[in-house]
Design a protein around this motif. Structure first.
Motif, PDB file in Angstrom:
ATOM      1  N   THR A 179       0.660  -1.187   0.121  1.00 62.22           N
ATOM      2  CA  THR A 179       0.262   0.301   0.236  1.00 62.22           C
ATOM      3  C   THR A 179       0.968   1.143   0.076  1.00 62.22           C
ATOM      4  OG1 THR A 179      -0.085  -0.324   2.271  1.00 62.22           O
ATOM      5  CG2 THR A 179      -2.073  -1.163   1.205  1.00 62.22           C
ATOM      6  N   GLU A 180       2.256   1.150   0.518  1.00 63.58           N
ATOM      7  CA  GLU A 180       2.770   1.960  -0.172  1.00 63.58           C
ATOM      8  C   GLU A 180       3.448   2.308  -1.744  1.00 63.58           C
ATOM      9  OE1 GLU A 180       5.800   2.787   3.258  1.00 63.58           O
ATOM     10  OE2 GLU A 180       3.930   2.952   3.879  1.00 63.58           O
ATOM     11  N   TRP A 181       2.975   1.692  -1.972  1.00 62.97           N
ATOM     12  CA  TRP A 181       3.544   1.936  -3.894  1.00 62.97           C
ATOM     13  C   TRP A 181       2.164   2.343  -4.129  1.00 62.97           C
ATOM     14  CZ3 TRP A 181       6.544  -3.458  -4.786  1.00 62.97           C
ATOM     15  CH2 TRP A 181       7.523  -3.417  -3.449  1.00 62.97           C
ATOM     16  N   LYS A 182       2.682   2.890  -5.596  1.00 59.44           N
ATOM     17  CA  LYS A 182       1.735   3.070  -6.511  1.00 59.44           C
ATOM     18  C   LYS A 182       1.547   2.584  -7.988  1.00 59.44           C
ATOM     19  CE  LYS A 182       3.560   7.368  -8.409  1.00 59.44           C
ATOM     20  NZ  LYS A 182       5.567   6.559  -8.137  1.00 59.44           N
ATOM     21  N   VAL A 183       0.574   2.562  -8.278  1.00 60.98           N
ATOM     22  CA  VAL A 183       0.380   2.307  -9.980  1.00 60.98           C
ATOM     23  C   VAL A 183       1.650   2.702 -11.144  1.00 60.98           C
ATOM     24  CG1 VAL A 183      -1.151   2.509 -12.092  1.00 60.98           C
ATOM     25  CG2 VAL A 183      -2.216   1.525  -9.716  1.00 60.98           C
ATOM     26  N   GLY A 184       1.968   2.203 -11.703  1.00 58.69           N
ATOM     27  CA  GLY A 184       2.976   2.565 -12.202  1.00 58.69           C
ATOM     28  C   GLY A 184       4.472   1.587 -12.244  1.00 58.69           C
ATOM     29  N   ASP A 185       4.483   1.765 -10.411  1.00 59.94           N
ATOM     30  CA  ASP A 185       6.075   1.718 -10.219  1.00 59.94           C
ATOM     31  C   ASP A 185       6.753   0.093 -10.925  1.00 59.94           C
ATOM     32  OD1 ASP A 185       5.701   3.610  -8.311  1.00 59.94           O
ATOM     33  OD2 ASP A 185       5.233   2.546  -6.234  1.00 59.94           O
ATOM     34  N   ILE A 186       7.825   0.124 -10.726  1.00 57.31           N
ATOM     35  CA  ILE A 186       8.440  -0.860 -11.266  1.00 57.31           C
ATOM     36  C   ILE A 186       8.957  -1.866  -9.681  1.00 57.31           C
ATOM     37  CG2 ILE A 186      10.245  -1.433 -13.002  1.00 57.31           C
ATOM     38  CD1 ILE A 186       9.389   0.227 -14.668  1.00 57.31           C
ATOM     39  N   MET A 187       8.623  -2.651  -9.451  1.00 50.58           N
ATOM     40  CA  MET A 187       9.077  -3.614  -8.607  1.00 50.58           C
ATOM     41  C   MET A 187      10.087  -4.883  -9.235  1.00 50.58           C
ATOM     42  SD  MET A 187       7.123  -6.444  -6.044  1.00 50.58           S
ATOM     43  CE  MET A 187       7.428  -7.874  -6.455  1.00 50.58           C
ATOM     44  N   LEU A 188      11.327  -4.671  -8.781  1.00 50.92           N
ATOM     45  CA  LEU A 188      12.422  -5.387  -8.890  1.00 50.92           C
ATOM     46  C   LEU A 188      11.901  -6.949  -7.857  1.00 50.92           C
ATOM     47  CD1 LEU A 188      15.618  -6.465 -10.668  1.00 50.92           C
ATOM     48  CD2 LEU A 188      15.928  -5.042  -7.712  1.00 50.92           C
ATOM     49  N   SER A 226       9.931   4.641 -19.589  1.00 52.14           N
ATOM     50  CA  SER A 226      10.910   4.600 -18.376  1.00 52.14           C
ATOM     51  C   SER A 226      11.615   2.687 -17.626  1.00 52.14           C
ATOM     52  CB  SER A 226      10.204   5.077 -16.741  1.00 52.14           C
ATOM     53  OG  SER A 226       8.968   3.996 -16.838  1.00 52.14           O
ATOM     54  N   PHE A 227       9.968   1.921 -18.486  1.00 51.66           N
ATOM     55  CA  PHE A 227      10.537   0.235 -18.637  1.00 51.66           C
ATOM     56  C   PHE A 227      11.554   0.369 -19.124  1.00 51.66           C
ATOM     57  CE2 PHE A 227       9.978  -4.428 -18.459  1.00 51.66           C
ATOM     58  CZ  PHE A 227       9.473  -4.201 -17.015  1.00 51.66           C
ATOM     59  N   SER A 228      11.241   0.033 -20.744  1.00 48.81           N
ATOM     60  CA  SER A 228      12.066   0.314 -21.778  1.00 48.81           C
ATOM     61  C   SER A 228      13.891   1.370 -20.980  1.00 48.81           C
ATOM     62  CB  SER A 228      11.849   0.468 -22.889  1.00 48.81           C
ATOM     63  OG  SER A 228      12.536   0.795 -23.635  1.00 48.81           O
ATOM     64  N   LYS A 229      13.976   2.079 -21.118  1.00 49.69           N
ATOM     65  CA  LYS A 229      15.161   2.284 -20.569  1.00 49.69           C
ATOM     66  C   LYS A 229      15.838   1.723 -19.171  1.00 49.69           C
ATOM     67  CE  LYS A 229      16.162   7.231 -19.236  1.00 49.69           C
ATOM     68  NZ  LYS A 229      15.191   8.697 -19.208  1.00 49.69           N
ATOM     69  N   LEU A 230      14.746   1.641 -17.994  1.00 47.64           N
ATOM     70  CA  LEU A 230      15.706   0.802 -17.109  1.00 47.64           C
ATOM     71  C   LEU A 230      16.280  -0.728 -17.580  1.00 47.64           C
ATOM     72  CD1 LEU A 230      16.110   0.191 -14.773  1.00 47.64           C
ATOM     73  CD2 LEU A 230      13.427  -0.428 -13.419  1.00 47.64           C
ATOM     74  N   LEU A 231      14.785  -1.095 -18.522  1.00 47.29           N
ATOM     75  CA  LEU A 231      15.223  -2.237 -18.953  1.00 47.29           C
ATOM     76  C   LEU A 231      16.722  -2.617 -20.112  1.00 47.29           C
ATOM     77  CD1 LEU A 231      14.343  -5.309 -19.156  1.00 47.29           C
ATOM     78  CD2 LEU A 231      13.675  -5.190 -20.840  1.00 47.29           C
ATOM     79  N   ARG A 232      17.039  -1.953 -20.419  1.00 47.80           N
ATOM     80  CA  ARG A 232      18.222  -1.224 -21.289  1.00 47.80           C
ATOM     81  C   ARG A 232      18.893  -1.141 -20.431  1.00 47.80           C
ATOM     82  NH1 ARG A 232      18.397  -0.325 -26.168  1.00 47.80           N
ATOM     83  NH2 ARG A 232      16.591  -0.278 -27.867  1.00 47.80           N
ATOM     84  N   ALA A 233      18.992  -0.388 -19.802  1.00 43.18           N
ATOM     85  CA  ALA A 233      19.950  -0.075 -19.049  1.00 43.18           C
ATOM     86  C   ALA A 233      20.929  -1.214 -18.323  1.00 43.18           C
ATOM     87  CB  ALA A 233      19.401   0.885 -17.653  1.00 43.18           C
ATOM     88  N   ILE A 234      20.070  -2.577 -18.018  1.00 46.28           N
ATOM     89  CA  ILE A 234      20.453  -3.312 -16.970  1.00 46.28           C
ATOM     90  C   ILE A 234      20.972  -4.453 -17.526  1.00 46.28           C
ATOM     91  CG2 ILE A 234      19.176  -5.610 -15.847  1.00 46.28           C
ATOM     92  CD1 ILE A 234      17.483  -3.959 -14.660  1.00 46.28           C
ATOM     93  N   LEU A 263       5.686  -4.745 -13.402  1.00 44.29           N
ATOM     94  CA  LEU A 263       5.095  -3.976 -13.693  1.00 44.29           C
ATOM     95  C   LEU A 263       3.803  -3.645 -12.427  1.00 44.29           C
ATOM     96  CD1 LEU A 263       4.525  -0.482 -14.663  1.00 44.29           C
ATOM     97  CD2 LEU A 263       3.881  -1.560 -16.358  1.00 44.29           C
ATOM     98  N   MET A 264       3.385  -2.458 -11.608  1.00 48.40           N
ATOM     99  CA  MET A 264       2.614  -2.937 -10.712  1.00 48.40           C
ATOM    100  C   MET A 264       1.083  -1.904 -11.457  1.00 48.40           C
ATOM    101  SD  MET A 264       3.956  -3.597  -7.749  1.00 48.40           S
ATOM    102  CE  MET A 264       4.650  -4.784  -9.246  1.00 48.40           C
ATOM    103  N   THR A 265       0.707  -2.809 -12.263  1.00 41.25           N
ATOM    104  CA  THR A 265      -0.263  -1.929 -13.405  1.00 41.25           C
ATOM    105  C   THR A 265      -1.628  -1.465 -12.776  1.00 41.25           C
ATOM    106  OG1 THR A 265      -0.459  -4.096 -13.906  1.00 41.25           O
ATOM    107  CG2 THR A 265       0.513  -3.126 -15.171  1.00 41.25           C
ATOM    108  N   ASN A 266      -2.233  -1.919 -11.469  1.00 45.01           N
ATOM    109  CA  ASN A 266      -3.093  -2.125 -10.495  1.00 45.01           C
ATOM    110  C   ASN A 266      -3.060  -2.513  -9.171  1.00 45.01           C
ATOM    111  OD1 ASN A 266      -3.323  -4.466 -12.352  1.00 45.01           O
ATOM    112  ND2 ASN A 266      -4.557  -4.470  -9.962  1.00 45.01           N
TER     113      ASN A 266
END
Ligand code: HPA
Length: 274
Positions: free
Chosen positions: A121-130, A262-270, A234-237
């Motif tokens: 509940t501390e997170w929000k929609v659109g957050d990315i979780m490792l 942002s997802f694509s940017k992060l994935l590319r960096a990884i 990806l926290m879609t909901n």
């Protein structure tokens, strides 16, 4: 259904014959709404699942159902555009079949992505979780049945399914590019119904930060085969009952589209660091 080693080998031999001298090192599994990353592969070789011996095809919406093999961020990759799910009527063995095949083709690293419901509940929609770990409590896993020692041992270790080394690298990269990267536990639910609010509360009590219907079958088999892996959810909901609103496929797809950049940017960096 269970498979014999020879079947995995026949599938792998077919793919190898299509790839010629190209040998993928990293298998990338793309979740709902994230399949577009497969279109960014350079010098692509497409292999539809339907033409590979013993392969099942995905029936999920938005899942194209093919491998895209080629270069991404300077790495030799095999991207799964579309994956199978148990809720389509497939067994855990069916769902995880392509991972073992790609291990035989040569990939020894895995990047897995998925769309998930947010339990924390501390997170929000659109957050990315490792994903730092997972929970699966339901039914048999993909390694049930006769062990295939060519892939791994009967009782395999599950302490580092999501590589600690990759996780610290991913956090470094997220900090560098300014993407908020959460860290948490993914809990598997078989679907296809979304979870009930009570199930979501139970998941939270058990230590889950996100819930979803994929990833765990594939990563269990990848761990068994000694593949070094990383997982992004990806926290879609917000998961059922968290906000009082009902859940819809539309929301999942919209969030995935909104977060694509942002997802694509992060994935590319990884990927660059793998
Ligand atoms: N639950 C399970 N799977 C999902 C969800 C969810 O809330 N959102 C996207 N995939």
């Amino acid at each position: 259904m269970s498979y014999e080693y020879i079947q995995y080998k026949e599938s792998a031999d077919y793919i190898t014959s299509k790839l010629g001298p190209f040998k993928p090192e990293i298998l990338i599994i793309l979740g709902s709404g994230l399949g577009f990353l497969g279109d960014e592969v350079e010098q692509p070789i497409y292999i539809p699942y339907g033409e590979i011996p013993h392969f099942k095809t995905s029936t999920a919406p938005e899942h194209i159902g093919r491998f895209v093999c080629g270069m991404l961020c300077g790495k030799k990759v095999a991207v799964m555009q579309g994956r199978l799910h148990c809720y389509e009527g497939y067994s855990m063995q069916d769902v995880s079949y392509p991972i073992r095949v790609m291990r035989l083709v040569g990939a020894d690293k895995v990047v897995v992505t998925n769309a998930a419901g947010c339990v924390n509940t501390e997170w929000k929609v659109g957050d990315i979780m490792l994903i730092n770990d997972h929970i699966r409590l339901f039914g048999f896993g993909p390694l049930n049945g006769a062990n295939i020692p060519e892939f791994g041992p009967r009782f395999n270790d599950m302490t580092d399914v999501y590589s600690k080394e990759y996780r610290s690298m991913a956090h470094e990269e997220a900090d560098k590019i300014g993407v908020t990267l959460r860290d948490g536990v993914y809990m598997y639910f078989p679907g296809p119904s979304y979870e009930t609010p009570a199930e979501v509360r139970a998941a939270r009590i058990l230590g889950a930060d996100a819930v979803g219907m994929s990833t765990v079958p594939e990563m269990t088999v990848a761990a068994h085969a000694g593949m070094k892996s990383i997982g992004l959810a990806l926290m879609t909901n917000m998961a059922a009952g968290v906000t009082g609103c009902s859940l819809s496929e539309g929301e999942v797809a919209r969030t995935a589209a909104m977060t694509a950049e942002s997802f694509s940017k992060l994935l590319r960096a990884i990927l660059t660091r793998m």
